[in-house]
Design a protein around this motif. Structure first.
Motif, mmCIF file in Angstrom:
data_model
loop_
_atom_site.group_PDB
_atom_site.id
_atom_site.type_symbol
_atom_site.label_atom_id
_atom_site.label_comp_id
_atom_site.label_asym_id
_atom_site.label_seq_id
_atom_site.Cartn_x
_atom_site.Cartn_y
_atom_site.Cartn_z
ATOM 1 N N ALA A 188 2.829 16.737 -3.933
ATOM 2 C CA ALA A 188 3.812 16.260 -2.959
ATOM 3 C C ALA A 188 4.007 17.292 -1.857
ATOM 4 O O ALA A 188 4.203 18.472 -2.113
ATOM 5 N N GLY A 189 3.906 16.810 -0.613
ATOM 6 C CA GLY A 189 4.125 17.671 0.543
ATOM 7 C C GLY A 189 2.914 18.438 1.014
ATOM 8 O O GLY A 189 2.981 19.122 2.043
ATOM 9 N N ARG A 190 1.793 18.326 0.310
ATOM 10 C CA ARG A 190 0.604 19.106 0.660
ATOM 11 C C ARG A 190 -0.570 18.169 0.955
ATOM 12 O O ARG A 190 -1.104 17.519 0.048
ATOM 13 N N LEU A 191 -0.956 18.075 2.218
ATOM 14 C CA LEU A 191 -2.035 17.185 2.622
ATOM 15 C C LEU A 191 -3.385 17.699 2.130
ATOM 16 O O LEU A 191 -3.603 18.907 2.042
ATOM 17 N N ASP A 192 -4.268 16.749 1.833
ATOM 18 C CA ASP A 192 -5.632 17.089 1.427
ATOM 19 C C ASP A 192 -6.564 16.039 2.006
ATOM 20 O O ASP A 192 -6.482 14.854 1.649
ATOM 21 N N ALA A 193 -7.455 16.469 2.900
ATOM 22 C CA ALA A 193 -8.363 15.532 3.556
ATOM 23 C C ALA A 193 -9.276 14.820 2.563
ATOM 24 O O ALA A 193 -9.812 13.747 2.873
ATOM 25 N N ALA A 194 -9.441 15.375 1.390
ATOM 26 C CA ALA A 194 -10.293 14.715 0.387
ATOM 27 C C ALA A 194 -9.751 13.353 -0.005
ATOM 28 O O ALA A 194 -10.500 12.490 -0.478
ATOM 29 N N THR B 68 3.070 -1.925 4.241
ATOM 30 C CA THR B 68 2.384 -0.642 4.199
ATOM 31 C C THR B 68 3.365 0.516 4.257
ATOM 32 O O THR B 68 4.199 0.597 5.154
ATOM 33 N N ALA B 69 3.249 1.419 3.295
ATOM 34 C CA ALA B 69 3.977 2.682 3.338
ATOM 35 C C ALA B 69 3.270 3.599 4.341
ATOM 36 O O ALA B 69 2.112 3.357 4.706
ATOM 37 N N PRO B 70 3.918 4.655 4.799
ATOM 38 C CA PRO B 70 3.319 5.472 5.863
ATOM 39 C C PRO B 70 2.089 6.240 5.396
ATOM 40 O O PRO B 70 1.984 6.648 4.237
ATOM 41 N N LEU B 71 1.166 6.414 6.320
ATOM 42 C CA LEU B 71 -0.011 7.237 6.079
ATOM 43 C C LEU B 71 -0.042 8.375 7.093
ATOM 44 O O LEU B 71 0.717 8.387 8.060
ATOM 45 N N GLN B 72 -0.925 9.326 6.866
ATOM 46 C CA GLN B 72 -1.069 10.483 7.751
ATOM 47 C C GLN B 72 -2.376 10.330 8.530
ATOM 48 O O GLN B 72 -3.453 10.455 7.973
ATOM 49 N N LYS B 73 -2.278 10.056 9.820
ATOM 50 C CA LYS B 73 -3.482 9.829 10.626
ATOM 51 C C LYS B 73 -4.406 11.044 10.593
ATOM 52 O O LYS B 73 -5.638 10.908 10.546
ATOM 53 N N SER B 74 -3.837 12.238 10.639
ATOM 54 C CA SER B 74 -4.660 13.444 10.704
ATOM 55 C C SER B 74 -5.535 13.592 9.461
ATOM 56 O O SER B 74 -6.692 14.035 9.559
ATOM 57 N N THR B 75 -5.018 13.223 8.299
ATOM 58 C CA THR B 75 -5.790 13.360 7.060
ATOM 59 C C THR B 75 -7.011 12.450 7.079
ATOM 60 O O THR B 75 -8.103 12.844 6.641
ATOM 61 N N THR C 183 0.859 -1.182 0.000
ATOM 62 C CA THR C 183 0.000 0.000 0.000
ATOM 63 C C THR C 183 0.898 1.235 0.000
ATOM 64 O O THR C 183 1.834 1.324 0.795
ATOM 65 N N THR C 184 0.599 2.182 -0.868
ATOM 66 C CA THR C 184 1.497 3.326 -1.035
ATOM 67 C C THR C 184 1.170 4.485 -0.112
ATOM 68 O O THR C 184 1.859 5.507 -0.131
ATOM 69 N N GLY C 185 0.138 4.358 0.731
ATOM 70 C CA GLY C 185 -0.095 5.281 1.822
ATOM 71 C C GLY C 185 -0.504 6.677 1.406
ATOM 72 O O GLY C 185 -1.124 6.890 0.356
ATOM 73 N N GLU C 186 -0.138 7.635 2.252
ATOM 74 C CA GLU C 186 -0.489 9.038 2.015
ATOM 75 C C GLU C 186 0.081 9.520 0.680
ATOM 76 O O GLU C 186 1.296 9.508 0.477
ATOM 77 N N PRO C 187 -0.780 9.969 -0.253
ATOM 78 C CA PRO C 187 -0.282 10.328 -1.582
ATOM 79 C C PRO C 187 0.614 11.569 -1.579
ATOM 80 O O PRO C 187 1.436 11.726 -2.487
ATOM 81 N N ALA C 188 0.475 12.421 -0.572
ATOM 82 C CA ALA C 188 1.322 13.612 -0.507
ATOM 83 C C ALA C 188 2.661 13.333 0.159
ATOM 84 O O ALA C 188 3.539 14.199 0.169
ATOM 85 N N GLY C 189 2.829 12.128 0.708
ATOM 86 C CA GLY C 189 4.051 11.769 1.396
ATOM 87 C C GLY C 189 5.020 11.011 0.514
ATOM 88 O O GLY C 189 4.885 10.960 -0.712
ATOM 89 N N GLY D 119 7.541 8.098 9.283
ATOM 90 C CA GLY D 119 6.289 8.679 8.851
ATOM 91 C C GLY D 119 6.299 9.128 7.404
ATOM 92 O O GLY D 119 7.129 8.684 6.597
ATOM 93 N N THR D 120 5.379 10.035 7.084
ATOM 94 C CA THR D 120 5.157 10.419 5.687
ATOM 95 C C THR D 120 6.230 11.360 5.138
ATOM 96 O O THR D 120 6.330 11.516 3.921
ATOM 97 N N ALA D 121 7.008 11.983 6.006
ATOM 98 C CA ALA D 121 8.131 12.851 5.583
ATOM 99 C C ALA D 121 7.704 13.815 4.489
ATOM 100 O O ALA D 121 8.294 13.852 3.403
ATOM 101 N N LEU D 122 6.702 14.619 4.784
ATOM 102 C CA LEU D 122 6.157 15.530 3.780
ATOM 103 C C LEU D 122 7.209 16.482 3.226
ATOM 104 O O LEU D 122 7.149 16.869 2.057
ATOM 105 N N ASP D 123 8.185 16.830 4.052
ATOM 106 C CA ASP D 123 9.212 17.767 3.594
ATOM 107 C C ASP D 123 10.145 17.157 2.544
ATOM 108 O O ASP D 123 10.816 17.881 1.803
ATOM 109 N N LEU D 124 10.183 15.813 2.508
ATOM 110 C CA LEU D 124 11.049 15.133 1.538
ATOM 111 C C LEU D 124 10.294 14.650 0.297
ATOM 112 O O LEU D 124 10.923 14.275 -0.698
#
Length: 331
Positions: A83-89, A115-122, A14-20, A298-303
């Motif tokens: 990349a790097g920008r979360l979207d709850a949608a 499983t790749a990392p996901l963002q719980k908050s999203t 699973t590729t997890g959070e798409p922005a990560g 984690g999702t390492a949004l900055d990377l």
């Protein structure tokens, strides 16, 4: 008599959070699949266009990679992902990938899921109460108790399992009971035997309080709860020892004779393991009817999208999933 060859192992990712970093790390890890895992098939779960774009961003020829050994389990994004920008949608999209993997593993289509990392908050922002992968996997597989274990790879592997997982610290003492510890020790012992090939695992158990309670002066959980649970576990043939003070347990003279440490709460054991093995560690969920491993980060949004993320932990997670699945087949 002609022997019948067994089909190749089939692993879902699973590729997890798409922005990560999950989509690009998957591409980076699988770029070496033909060399690292020549007898393993993979299904990568995610949006096909997203995966191709993120692979291209890190210099992986995705079109050349996808073929007989690597297939795409396409599920479209709800909205385009940056990349790097979360979207709850896209929160429900992430859960749908996990559901696809779990359903496939329960049906026997997949021998393991990574499983790749996901963002719980999203996911929570999408309106779905979500604590974490571990708890969700337990719920979806109808498993009464699971155990989170992180494993560092290498010549001297360090494994740390947790008696409690994602709880506020104030709630930890009440969550630790004789019965819960006995169940946890039973799961750890069983899965280390079956999935890791350890004939008699040796488990070292931490105390809850500083100095393991100092004979009751700094707390009685060690006397009233942990020690009785260890006695019952020993009576069942489980080699569990302790309780030991957590601040002195993580030394080579103790760990050299141990197969696993059972820590009482999340931030008691995992900082030590992550300091020693971060970037090459593996998160394993014990107690499930399926094999599941994950990365130690984690999702390492900055990377995300920069090409600077390291796929070492995902490669280690795939290695561990393959090994565990082979052990289950052999058993």
């Amino acid at each position: 008599m002609t022997s019948v060859s067994r089909p190749a192992l089939h692993i879902a990712i699973t590729t997890g959070e798409p922005a990560g970093v999950g989509p690009e790390l998957t591409a980076m890890a699988l770029a070496g699949a033909a060399v690292h895992w020549p007898d393993v098939c993979f299904t990568v779960l995610g949006d096909a266009a997203l995966l191709e774009a993120r692979a291209h961003a890190v210099g992986v020829d995705w079109a050349a990679l996808v073929g007989s050994r690597v297939k795409i389990g396409h599920r479209p994004l709800a909205v385009p992902s940056v990349a790097g920008r979360l979207d709850a949608a896209n929160g429900r999209y992430v859960l749908a990938l996990l559901d696809d993997a779990i359903d496939g593993a329960l049906a026997g289509t997949f021998d393991a899921i990574v499983t790749a990392p996901l963002q719980k908050s999203t996911i929570n922002d999408a309106g779905v109460p979500f604590t974490g992968h571990t708890e969700y996997l337990a719920e979806r597989t109808h498993t009464a108790r699971v155990v989170m274990m992180l494993a560092g790879t290498g010549v001297r592997p360090l494994r740390v399992a947790l008696a409690t997982t994602h709880l506020p610290l104030k709630d930890v003492p009440a969550a630790i009971t004789i019965d819960s510890l006995l169940e946890t020790l039973t799961i750890v012992d069983h899965d280390l035997r079956r999935d890791f090939g350890l004939p008699v695992p040796r488990i070292l158990v931490t105390g809850l309080n500083p100095h393991a309670g100092e004979n009751g002066y700094l707390g009685r959980e060690e006397i009233d709860t942990i020690a009785p649970a260890l006695a019952q576990a020993n009576a069942r043939g489980i080699d569990a020892r302790g309780p030991y003070p957590a601040d002195t347990l993580f030394q080579p003279r103790h760990l050299d004779e141990a197969d696993c440490v059972l820590a009482m709460f999340h931030d008691q054991g995992l900082p030590v393991l992550k300091y020693a093995t971060f970037g090459e560690g593996v998160n394993v969920t014990l107690g499930l009817p399926i094999v599941r491993t994950s990365v130690d980060h984690g999702t390492a949004l900055d990377l995300a999208g920069t090409g600077r993320a390291d796929a070492g932990s995902l490669i280690a997670a795939i290695d561990t999933a393959v090994s565990m699945a082979r052990n289950r087949r052999a058993g």
